[in-house]
Design an enzyme around this catalytic site. Sequence first.
Site, PDB file in Angstrom:
ATOM      1  N   GLY A 111       8.782  -8.079  30.937  1.00 23.50           N
ATOM      2  CA  GLY A 111       7.618  -8.753  31.519  1.00 23.50           C
ATOM      3  C   GLY A 111       6.324  -8.180  30.976  1.00 23.50           C
ATOM      4  O   GLY A 111       5.677  -7.355  31.640  1.00 23.50           O
ATOM      5  N   TYR A 112       5.940  -8.589  29.778  1.00 25.33           N
ATOM      6  CA  TYR A 112       4.707  -8.115  29.161  1.00 25.33           C
ATOM      7  C   TYR A 112       3.672  -9.238  29.078  1.00 25.33           C
ATOM      8  O   TYR A 112       2.653  -9.221  29.746  1.00 25.33           O
ATOM      9  CB  TYR A 112       4.987  -7.559  27.758  1.00 25.33           C
ATOM     10  N   SER A 113       3.941 -10.246  28.240  1.00 22.50           N
ATOM     11  CA  SER A 113       2.958 -11.297  27.978  1.00 22.50           C
ATOM     12  C   SER A 113       2.653 -12.112  29.230  1.00 22.50           C
ATOM     13  O   SER A 113       3.511 -12.304  30.100  1.00 22.50           O
ATOM     14  CB  SER A 113       3.465 -12.239  26.880  1.00 22.50           C
TER      15      SER A 113
ATOM     16  N   GLU B 198      10.482  -1.711  19.647  1.00 21.14           N
ATOM     17  CA  GLU B 198      10.708  -3.149  19.567  1.00 21.14           C
ATOM     18  C   GLU B 198      10.364  -3.673  18.176  1.00 21.14           C
ATOM     19  O   GLU B 198      11.104  -4.461  17.581  1.00 21.14           O
ATOM     20  CB  GLU B 198       9.861  -3.876  20.620  1.00 21.14           C
TER      21      GLU B 198
END
Length: 393
Positions: A126-128, A243
């Site tokens: 859950g980043y962007s 990543e």
Amino acid sequence: MHAKFSPEELAFQEEVRGFMRDNFTPELAARIHHPKTFRDASIEWQKLLDGKGWAANGWPVEHGGTGWSATQKYIYTTELAAAGAPDVVPMGIKMVAPVLYSYGSEEQKTRFLPITKSSDIWWCQGYSEPGAGSDLAALQTRAVRDGDDYIIDGTKIWTTFAQYADWIFCLVRTDNTGKPQQGISFLLIDMKTPGITVSPIISVDDEHHLNEVNFENVRVPVANRIGEENQGWTYAKALLTYERTALSGVGYCKRKLTNIRQLANQVSASGTRLIDDSDFRARLADVEMEVMALEFLELRVLSAIDSGGAPGMESSLLKLKGTEMQQAVQSLQWDVAAGFGGISPDADDELWESEGNRARREYMFGRACTIFGGSNEVQRNIIAKFALGLQAR
């Protein structure tokens, strides 16, 4: 670093080849490549790798890693790609796990590392956010402290495989004062928590990889925070280097180039071979040379990690060049498929139908690879700053 394998390394190469041959069966491959059976088949494959002790090969030995050298890691990933076998789904073993064993509490390590390694838990990232993609520091998903919990409100987007996930590792804003990079915390959130809604995003290849994840009054224990409050940006940057290193796609490119060369040598319905076209041969040779150079860059990074370092600015180089090479390979694959728009009398109809469909889907989805994981424009800025010493004005 050396370019020739020792007898021990050649023996290891044969061991990996034998394992792939015996365990990555055509039946398992078919289930992994089908969206309805992808999740269960991927977990089955990762459990086979874990049973061999290879699933978490990049972890420190004390946490269950293999202790492989850079050359062994290279051999493994090369043979994996040559067999057409997928690596582990990266969000757990390759992305959140390094953050856990580097910054997590002992309780968090004990709780999450074993089940992540064994693939008994499926993670998503859950980043962007709708307004914070490449500018990740602009994220606005809020986490308000309420006793021993945080109350989470906001939206994450482009969340890969959230429809399958048991847990999500999430960046949230715990403080609005100071610079945007400050006030961000790193939370682990159970996807079954009330208030979480997952909505599918069907991508340009007509498949469901991506999702929007909405949080409405989601209560998360403070004990699920990694490290200190408001220090999540530090942990996120460490994760992103791993990543981006994983996005280089060298094995994928090499396998695809071998397949492209084989198909280009076959006679199309028009009675010609694409390999006889001098322009195509030149493009193919250029891409093969670029991928070889990328491969040696990856080996340099692996060698540095072997010596106790961590992937830094070089991870941006790998991500930048690797995704450009993936797109170049996909363009060549598209050209090969176009050359067989008609079916050769000597060709298997199903082969060419599947090759054409695969080329279309990979080409379409591959347009996004220079965007996700930090857009290539962002990677150029990182390289300019840390390699060339340039500053934005």
